[in-house]
Design a protein around this motif. Structure first.
Motif, PDB file in Angstrom:
ATOM      1  N   PRO A 120       0.811  -1.226   0.000  1.00 37.70           N
ATOM      2  CA  PRO A 120       0.000   0.000   0.000  1.00 37.70           C
ATOM      3  C   PRO A 120       0.842   1.273   0.000  1.00 37.70           C
ATOM      4  N   CYS A 121       2.004   1.243   0.627  1.00 41.15           N
ATOM      5  CA  CYS A 121       2.863   2.432   0.647  1.00 41.15           C
ATOM      6  C   CYS A 121       3.465   2.695  -0.732  1.00 41.15           C
ATOM      7  N   HIS A 122       3.749   1.636  -1.448  1.00 39.97           N
ATOM      8  CA  HIS A 122       4.275   1.797  -2.802  1.00 39.97           C
ATOM      9  C   HIS A 122       3.213   2.406  -3.715  1.00 39.97           C
ATOM     10  N   ASP A 123       1.972   1.973  -3.558  1.00 45.03           N
ATOM     11  CA  ASP A 123       0.891   2.441  -4.428  1.00 45.03           C
ATOM     12  C   ASP A 123       0.303   3.785  -3.996  1.00 45.03           C
ATOM     13  N   TYR A 124       0.169   3.986  -2.701  1.00 49.23           N
ATOM     14  CA  TYR A 124      -0.570   5.156  -2.207  1.00 49.23           C
ATOM     15  C   TYR A 124       0.186   5.979  -1.169  1.00 49.23           C
ATOM     16  N   GLY A 125       1.480   5.858  -1.098  1.00 47.77           N
ATOM     17  CA  GLY A 125       2.262   6.632  -0.136  1.00 47.77           C
ATOM     18  C   GLY A 125       2.133   8.133  -0.338  1.00 47.77           C
ATOM     19  N   TRP A 126       1.925   8.558  -1.569  1.00 50.22           N
ATOM     20  CA  TRP A 126       1.785   9.992  -1.878  1.00 50.22           C
ATOM     21  C   TRP A 126       0.558  10.600  -1.197  1.00 50.22           C
ATOM     22  N   THR A 127      -0.454   9.790  -0.901  1.00 46.71           N
ATOM     23  CA  THR A 127      -1.664  10.340  -0.273  1.00 46.71           C
ATOM     24  C   THR A 127      -1.378  10.875   1.125  1.00 46.71           C
ATOM     25  N   ASN A 128      -0.400  10.287   1.822  1.00 49.81           N
ATOM     26  CA  ASN A 128      -0.039  10.778   3.155  1.00 49.81           C
ATOM     27  C   ASN A 128       0.616  12.151   3.071  1.00 49.81           C
ATOM     28  N   LEU A 129       1.388  12.380   2.035  1.00 54.31           N
ATOM     29  CA  LEU A 129       2.053  13.676   1.876  1.00 54.31           C
ATOM     30  C   LEU A 129       1.066  14.800   1.578  1.00 54.31           C
ATOM     31  N   CYS A 135      -1.536   2.777   3.479  1.00 55.20           N
ATOM     32  CA  CYS A 135      -0.173   2.990   3.953  1.00 55.20           C
ATOM     33  C   CYS A 135      -0.184   3.871   5.209  1.00 55.20           C
ATOM     34  N   PHE A 136       0.531   3.423   6.228  1.00 57.17           N
ATOM     35  CA  PHE A 136       0.638   4.199   7.465  1.00 57.17           C
ATOM     36  C   PHE A 136      -0.759   4.567   7.963  1.00 57.17           C
ATOM     37  N   TYR A 137      -1.591   3.528   8.103  1.00 58.51           N
ATOM     38  CA  TYR A 137      -3.038   3.714   8.270  1.00 58.51           C
ATOM     39  C   TYR A 137      -3.437   4.568   9.463  1.00 58.51           C
ATOM     40  N   HIS A 138      -2.655   4.581  10.524  1.00 61.33           N
ATOM     41  CA  HIS A 138      -3.044   5.364  11.693  1.00 61.33           C
ATOM     42  C   HIS A 138      -2.864   6.870  11.471  1.00 61.33           C
ATOM     43  N   SER A 139      -2.360   7.264  10.306  1.00 61.28           N
ATOM     44  CA  SER A 139      -2.212   8.697  10.028  1.00 61.28           C
ATOM     45  C   SER A 139      -3.494   9.317   9.475  1.00 61.28           C
ATOM     46  N   TRP A 140      -4.601   8.559   9.440  1.00 56.98           N
ATOM     47  CA  TRP A 140      -5.870   9.142   8.999  1.00 56.98           C
ATOM     48  C   TRP A 140      -6.214  10.356   9.862  1.00 56.98           C
ATOM     49  N   TYR A 141      -5.831  10.315  11.133  1.00 56.72           N
ATOM     50  CA  TYR A 141      -6.158  11.421  12.027  1.00 56.72           C
ATOM     51  C   TYR A 141      -5.427  12.697  11.620  1.00 56.72           C
ATOM     52  N   LEU A 142      -4.186  12.559  11.176  1.00 57.45           N
ATOM     53  CA  LEU A 142      -3.448  13.738  10.713  1.00 57.45           C
ATOM     54  C   LEU A 142      -4.136  14.360   9.494  1.00 57.45           C
ATOM     55  N   ALA A 143      -4.639  13.518   8.603  1.00 56.72           N
ATOM     56  CA  ALA A 143      -5.331  14.026   7.417  1.00 56.72           C
ATOM     57  C   ALA A 143      -6.610  14.767   7.806  1.00 56.72           C
ATOM     58  N   VAL A 144      -7.396  14.172   8.689  1.00 56.29           N
ATOM     59  CA  VAL A 144      -8.632  14.823   9.129  1.00 56.29           C
ATOM     60  C   VAL A 144      -8.318  16.136   9.840  1.00 56.29           C
ATOM     61  N   ASP A 145      -7.311  16.115  10.686  1.00 57.41           N
ATOM     62  CA  ASP A 145      -6.936  17.324  11.416  1.00 57.41           C
ATOM     63  C   ASP A 145      -6.482  18.428  10.463  1.00 57.41           C
ATOM     64  N   MET A 146      -5.707  18.092   9.455  1.00 64.60           N
ATOM     65  CA  MET A 146      -5.257  19.092   8.485  1.00 64.60           C
ATOM     66  C   MET A 146      -6.430  19.631   7.665  1.00 64.60           C
ATOM     67  N   GLN A 147      -7.322  18.767   7.239  1.00 68.90           N
ATOM     68  CA  GLN A 147      -8.469  19.211   6.459  1.00 68.90           C
ATOM     69  C   GLN A 147      -9.365  20.150   7.275  1.00 68.90           C
ATOM     70  N   LEU A 148      -9.600  19.804   8.527  1.00 69.88           N
ATOM     71  CA  LEU A 148     -10.421  20.665   9.371  1.00 69.88           C
ATOM     72  C   LEU A 148      -9.680  21.946   9.766  1.00 69.88           C
ATOM     73  N   PHE A 149      -8.369  21.865   9.899  1.00 70.27           N
ATOM     74  CA  PHE A 149      -7.580  23.064  10.176  1.00 70.27           C
ATOM     75  C   PHE A 149      -7.697  24.056   9.021  1.00 70.27           C
ATOM     76  N   LEU A 150      -7.606  23.555   7.795  1.00 69.94           N
ATOM     77  CA  LEU A 150      -7.726  24.449   6.634  1.00 69.94           C
ATOM     78  C   LEU A 150      -9.107  25.099   6.584  1.00 69.94           C
ATOM     79  N   LEU A 151     -10.153  24.320   6.848  1.00 69.22           N
ATOM     80  CA  LEU A 151     -11.507  24.872   6.885  1.00 69.22           C
ATOM     81  C   LEU A 151     -11.634  25.917   7.993  1.00 69.22           C
ATOM     82  N   SER A 152     -11.165  25.575   9.179  1.00 71.76           N
ATOM     83  CA  SER A 152     -11.324  26.506  10.308  1.00 71.76           C
ATOM     84  C   SER A 152     -10.470  27.756  10.144  1.00 71.76           C
ATOM     85  N   SER A 153      -9.342  27.651   9.447  1.00 75.48           N
ATOM     86  CA  SER A 153      -8.533  28.849   9.195  1.00 75.48           C
ATOM     87  C   SER A 153      -9.322  29.865   8.387  1.00 75.48           C
TER      88      SER A 153
END
Length: 133
Positions: free
Chosen positions: A13-22, A39-57
């Motif tokens: 999964p990291c080979h195929d979708y590692g770019w999604t984490n970046l 890939c690095f599945y527990h980083s879903w929280y970082l993605a949600v936090d960044m998406q909501l941070f951008l909205l709240s900004s």
């Protein structure tokens, strides 16, 4: 080490979708698979936090320009998030009850790591901060 080849399946999964984490979109891409299969599945929280941070900004900048409109926009996004989550829970038959089998599995794949489900608590904090400012 001598057993490196046994880890190849876990790294696929990291080979195929590692770019999604970046780009912080790993909670959306690839679509329709469990978060644990990415890939690095527990980083879903970082993605949600960044998406909501951008909205709240954007909401905070709006609040700085016009406090009333900023509060109304934040409340509107909160209501939209609540409405979308409620509608999807009813139509997709999601359940958070561990003993519901397929219903909880659907919730895990379709909702658990999505920002529209997690936004209510985040936006509540933003709204309270606006009230206190």
């Amino acid at each position: 080490g001598p057993f490196w080849y046994e880890w190849l399946a876990l790294l696929r999964p990291c080979h195929d979708y590692g770019w999604t984490n970046l780009l912080f979109v790993n909670n959306f891409v690839p679509f329709g698979i469990p978060t644990t299969a990415t890939c690095f599945y527990h980083s879903w929280y970082l993605a949600v936090d960044m998406q909501l941070f951008l909205l709240s900004s954007g909401l905070v900048f709006w609040h700085q320009a016009n406090p009333l409109h900023g509060k109304r926009a934040t409340a509107a996004f909160w209501l939209i998030s609540l409405g979308v989550s409620s509608y999807l829970a009813a139509t997709r038959h999601w359940s958070v009850n561990t003993f519901d089998g397929a219903a909880v599995a659907r919730y895990d794949v379709e909702a658990y790591a999505k920002p529209h489900v997690r936004a209510q608590s985040y936006l509540t904090g933003v709204f309270v901060a606006m009230l206190l400012s």
